[in-house]
Write a protein that holds these residues in place. Structure first.
Motif, PDB file in Angstrom:
ATOM      1  N   PHE A 143       0.816  -1.219   0.000  1.00 35.47           N
ATOM      2  CA  PHE A 143       0.000   0.000   0.000  1.00 35.47           C
ATOM      3  C   PHE A 143       0.852   1.272   0.000  1.00 35.47           C
ATOM      4  CE2 PHE A 143      -2.375  -3.404   2.094  1.00 35.47           C
ATOM      5  CZ  PHE A 143      -3.532  -3.425   1.327  1.00 35.47           C
ATOM      6  N   ASN A 144       2.158   1.108  -0.186  1.00 36.04           N
ATOM      7  CA  ASN A 144       3.073   2.251  -0.246  1.00 36.04           C
ATOM      8  C   ASN A 144       3.120   3.012   1.079  1.00 36.04           C
ATOM      9  OD1 ASN A 144       4.980   3.830  -1.669  1.00 36.04           O
ATOM     10  ND2 ASN A 144       3.448   5.401  -2.095  1.00 36.04           N
ATOM     11  N   VAL A 145       3.048   2.262   2.187  1.00 35.94           N
ATOM     12  CA  VAL A 145       3.036   2.880   3.520  1.00 35.94           C
ATOM     13  C   VAL A 145       4.027   2.152   4.424  1.00 35.94           C
ATOM     14  CG1 VAL A 145       1.660   3.322   5.593  1.00 35.94           C
ATOM     15  CG2 VAL A 145       0.654   3.677   3.342  1.00 35.94           C
ATOM     16  N   LYS A 146       4.775   2.924   5.206  1.00 39.07           N
ATOM     17  CA  LYS A 146       5.701   2.404   6.209  1.00 39.07           C
ATOM     18  C   LYS A 146       5.251   2.890   7.573  1.00 39.07           C
ATOM     19  CE  LYS A 146       9.663   1.465   8.431  1.00 39.07           C
ATOM     20  NZ  LYS A 146      10.139   0.097   8.730  1.00 39.07           N
ATOM     21  N   GLY A 147       5.128   1.991   8.553  1.00 36.20           N
ATOM     22  CA  GLY A 147       4.607   2.381   9.855  1.00 36.20           C
ATOM     23  C   GLY A 147       5.537   2.098  11.012  1.00 36.20           C
ATOM     24  N   PHE A 148       5.391   2.899  12.071  1.00 37.55           N
ATOM     25  CA  PHE A 148       6.061   2.675  13.346  1.00 37.55           C
ATOM     26  C   PHE A 148       5.044   2.880  14.474  1.00 37.55           C
ATOM     27  CE2 PHE A 148      10.156   4.243  11.286  1.00 37.55           C
ATOM     28  CZ  PHE A 148      10.747   2.988  11.262  1.00 37.55           C
ATOM     29  N   LEU A 149       5.180   2.135  15.557  1.00 42.40           N
ATOM     30  CA  LEU A 149       4.393   2.406  16.753  1.00 42.40           C
ATOM     31  C   LEU A 149       4.739   3.796  17.266  1.00 42.40           C
ATOM     32  CD1 LEU A 149       4.555  -0.947  18.766  1.00 42.40           C
ATOM     33  CD2 LEU A 149       2.639  -0.060  17.424  1.00 42.40           C
ATOM     34  N   ALA A 150       3.717   4.548  17.654  1.00 41.72           N
ATOM     35  CA  ALA A 150       3.943   5.914  18.139  1.00 41.72           C
ATOM     36  C   ALA A 150       2.872   6.291  19.156  1.00 41.72           C
ATOM     37  CB  ALA A 150       3.962   6.897  16.980  1.00 41.72           C
ATOM     38  N   GLY A 151       2.634   5.394  20.113  1.00 40.94           N
ATOM     39  CA  GLY A 151       1.665   5.658  21.172  1.00 40.94           C
ATOM     40  C   GLY A 151       0.970   4.387  21.604  1.00 40.94           C
ATOM     41  N   ALA A 246      -0.074   4.527  15.670  1.00 36.75           N
ATOM     42  CA  ALA A 246       1.010   4.477  14.704  1.00 36.75           C
ATOM     43  C   ALA A 246       1.195   5.781  13.954  1.00 36.75           C
ATOM     44  CB  ALA A 246       0.759   3.358  13.697  1.00 36.75           C
ATOM     45  N   VAL A 247       2.425   6.009  13.545  1.00 40.07           N
ATOM     46  CA  VAL A 247       2.736   6.957  12.487  1.00 40.07           C
ATOM     47  C   VAL A 247       2.955   6.135  11.226  1.00 40.07           C
ATOM     48  CG1 VAL A 247       4.565   8.430  11.551  1.00 40.07           C
ATOM     49  CG2 VAL A 247       3.676   8.858  13.844  1.00 40.07           C
ATOM     50  N   GLY A 248       2.164   6.438  10.206  1.00 37.94           N
ATOM     51  CA  GLY A 248       2.348   5.814   8.899  1.00 37.94           C
ATOM     52  C   GLY A 248       2.924   6.848   7.950  1.00 37.94           C
ATOM     53  N   MET A 249       3.856   6.432   7.106  1.00 39.19           N
ATOM     54  CA  MET A 249       4.526   7.352   6.196  1.00 39.19           C
ATOM     55  C   MET A 249       4.454   6.851   4.764  1.00 39.19           C
ATOM     56  SD  MET A 249       7.848   7.991   8.625  1.00 39.19           S
ATOM     57  CE  MET A 249       7.799   6.263   9.114  1.00 39.19           C
ATOM     58  N   ASN A 250       4.355   7.779   3.843  1.00 43.45           N
ATOM     59  CA  ASN A 250       4.433   7.422   2.436  1.00 43.45           C
ATOM     60  C   ASN A 250       5.786   6.759   2.186  1.00 43.45           C
ATOM     61  OD1 ASN A 250       5.518   8.390  -0.436  1.00 43.45           O
ATOM     62  ND2 ASN A 250       3.290   8.139  -0.562  1.00 43.45           N
ATOM     63  N   ARG A 251       5.757   5.566   1.647  1.00 41.93           N
ATOM     64  CA  ARG A 251       6.991   4.787   1.532  1.00 41.93           C
ATOM     65  C   ARG A 251       8.000   5.461   0.595  1.00 41.93           C
ATOM     66  NH1 ARG A 251       8.940  -0.288   2.806  1.00 41.93           N
ATOM     67  NH2 ARG A 251       7.047  -0.688   3.988  1.00 41.93           N
ATOM     68  N   GLY A 252       7.527   6.047  -0.491  1.00 44.26           N
ATOM     69  CA  GLY A 252       8.446   6.727  -1.390  1.00 44.26           C
ATOM     70  C   GLY A 252       9.160   7.877  -0.701  1.00 44.26           C
ATOM     71  N   TRP A 253       8.390   8.650   0.088  1.00 43.12           N
ATOM     72  CA  TRP A 253       9.001   9.746   0.847  1.00 43.12           C
ATOM     73  C   TRP A 253       9.990   9.202   1.864  1.00 43.12           C
ATOM     74  CZ3 TRP A 253       8.513  10.947   6.153  1.00 43.12           C
ATOM     75  CH2 TRP A 253       9.085  12.170   6.527  1.00 43.12           C
ATOM     76  N   TRP A 254       9.591   8.168   2.590  1.00 45.81           N
ATOM     77  CA  TRP A 254      10.447   7.562   3.611  1.00 45.81           C
ATOM     78  C   TRP A 254      11.758   7.070   3.006  1.00 45.81           C
ATOM     79  CZ3 TRP A 254      11.571   6.647   8.556  1.00 45.81           C
ATOM     80  CH2 TRP A 254      12.321   5.515   8.885  1.00 45.81           C
ATOM     81  N   GLU A 255      11.693   6.389   1.892  1.00 44.65           N
ATOM     82  CA  GLU A 255      12.897   5.826   1.293  1.00 44.65           C
ATOM     83  C   GLU A 255      13.805   6.903   0.710  1.00 44.65           C
ATOM     84  OE1 GLU A 255      11.388   2.889  -1.405  1.00 44.65           O
ATOM     85  OE2 GLU A 255      11.052   1.416   0.205  1.00 44.65           O
ATOM     86  N   GLY A 256      13.268   8.094   0.489  1.00 50.63           N
ATOM     87  CA  GLY A 256      14.084   9.193   0.006  1.00 50.63           C
ATOM     88  C   GLY A 256      14.854   9.907   1.108  1.00 50.63           C
ATOM     89  N   LEU A 257      14.574   9.576   2.368  1.00 48.10           N
ATOM     90  CA  LEU A 257      15.279  10.190   3.492  1.00 48.10           C
ATOM     91  C   LEU A 257      16.645   9.544   3.688  1.00 48.10           C
ATOM     92  CD1 LEU A 257      12.383  10.292   6.120  1.00 48.10           C
ATOM     93  CD2 LEU A 257      13.246  12.243   4.800  1.00 48.10           C
ATOM     94  N   SER A 258      17.552  10.286   4.292  1.00 46.28           N
ATOM     95  CA  SER A 258      18.844   9.705   4.660  1.00 46.28           C
ATOM     96  C   SER A 258      18.648   8.702   5.793  1.00 46.28           C
ATOM     97  CB  SER A 258      19.800  10.807   5.122  1.00 46.28           C
ATOM     98  OG  SER A 258      19.346  11.373   6.353  1.00 46.28           O
TER      99      SER A 258
END
Length: 363
Positions: A143-151, A246-258
């Motif tokens: 789904f082009n989403v990357k998630g982490f627990l955040a609460g 959770a914080v979910g992030m757009n995977r394309g944006w996430w993978e573009g980060l350092s």
């Protein structure tokens, strides 16, 4: 100083000045403004403010290079469209509860809570050391989403009712707000489970669209004012024994980060997981006392026969996710195996200690 040395030093000075001149635009170009949409009402205690803390923490720790602007439910997109906004790239991040996305795949329930599932501590253990994060990543990739627990809210209450639940018959035909797999358990009991975002629950109770609701626990429930309409508060909540947010992030944006910025965001999310759990533990006890003493609320425990039937149905509903497809099967099997292995330790550690403390000190 001879002319040659002067010219050399002047050239070096000019170069340094030029580098300084170029540095400011480069830093400015590195800055980005990021949109975080949420499933929570604006500034709502615990959940909404927790999302704001994540946004502010990322902004602060990055020195403002990643400026996260938060949009409450309905400000940019409706609460339940947060996932699609991030998946499509309309927003870079969301903060919400993963079971809201079970329409995408029922496996998402496991990363918030499932009936008779993990406590908050057990969920974190599974995510960090039991393979949960890896399965979540695999599911999210579709789904082009990357998630982490955040609460985490911890164990939740069983809900608010017009009359106490004294038998299984009391559940039949009941219109109750409950999302996730807990809602499916209610349907198996003959109730009508309705999924509503938080901001729509109180108006639905007022209008009679629903007869009963669960939300979180005393701290959040009192803030929504459910005690103004309903007076019977049931416990424990079978549906959410330790609800991860959770914080979910757009995977394309996430993978573009350092890698450094990825680590920064992960650390900020993990910090909020700890802070939010502390906040709910700190606030819920006093909030419950206020509900009981100042608002005429009555506390009721689910009868044993009702609880046992709920437990039996819950096990089947959760197991059915394993029949969805390969990823559903592997998520369920990982969950079931880890729950079995961790439950014994929970029983002789946290459970036995709190039971013994209560007996000895009459707490």
């Amino acid at each position: 100083m001879d002319r040659r040395s002067f010219l050399k030093n002047s050239t070096l000075g000019a170069g340094a000045a030029g580098a300084a001149t170029l540095a400011a635009p480069a830093i400015a170009q590195d800055k980005q403004v990021v949109k975080m949409v949420t499933t929570w009402p604006k500034n709502f205690p615990g959940l909404g403010t927790g999302a704001q803390r994540v946004a502010d923490r990322i902004t602060a720790v990055s020195g403002g290079r990643i400026e996260v602007q938060l949009f409450a439910a309905g400000e940019l997109v409706p609460a339940f469209e947060s996932f699609d906004a991030v998946s499509s790239g309309a927003a870079e991040m969301y903060h919400g509860a993963e079971y809201y996305w079970q329409g995408k795949h029922k496996g998402y329930n496991f990363f918030t809570a499932v009936p008779l599932g993990f406590t908050a501590q057990e969920l974190q253990a599974w995510m960090h050391f039991g393979g949960g994060q890896e399965l979540w990543d695999e599911l999210g990739a579709d789904f082009n989403v990357k998630g982490f627990l955040a609460g985490n809210t911890g164990v939740q209450m069983g809900g608010w009712f017009r009359d106490p639940i004294t038998s299984l018959d009391d559940m039949k035909g009941l219109k109750m707000r409950m999302p996730g797999l807990g809602g499916e358990v209610l349907r198996q009991l003959g109730a009508n489970a309705i999924a509503l975002p938080g901001g729509e629950i109180f108006p639905a109770l007022q209008a009679g669209t629903i007869d009963a609701t669960e939300w979180v626990g005393p701290y959040n429930d009192m803030a929504f004012g459910f005690q103004k309409i309903l007076k019977n508060y049931m416990y424990p909540g079978f549906h959410e024994p330790g609800s991860g947010l959770a914080v979910g992030m757009n995977r394309g944006w996430w993978e573009g980060l350092s890698e450094a910025d990825q680590a920064l965001i992960h650390a900020c999310c993990t910090a909020e997981n700890d802070v939010m759990m502390a906040e709910f533990n700190a606030r819920s006890g006093s909030s419950l006392d206020t509900l009981l003493s100042d608002h005429g609320v009555s506390l009721h425990e689910f009868p044993e026969d009702v609880w046992n039937e709920i437990a039996n149905l819950s096990e089947q509903v959760v197991a059915d996710v394993g029949a969805e497809d390969d990823i559903g099967k592997r998520i369920y099997e990982s969950y079931a195996s880890f729950r079995k292995s961790v439950a014994g330790w929970t029983k002789i550690s946290d459970q036995s200690y709190t039971d013994a403390r209560a007996r000895a000190l009459s707490l």
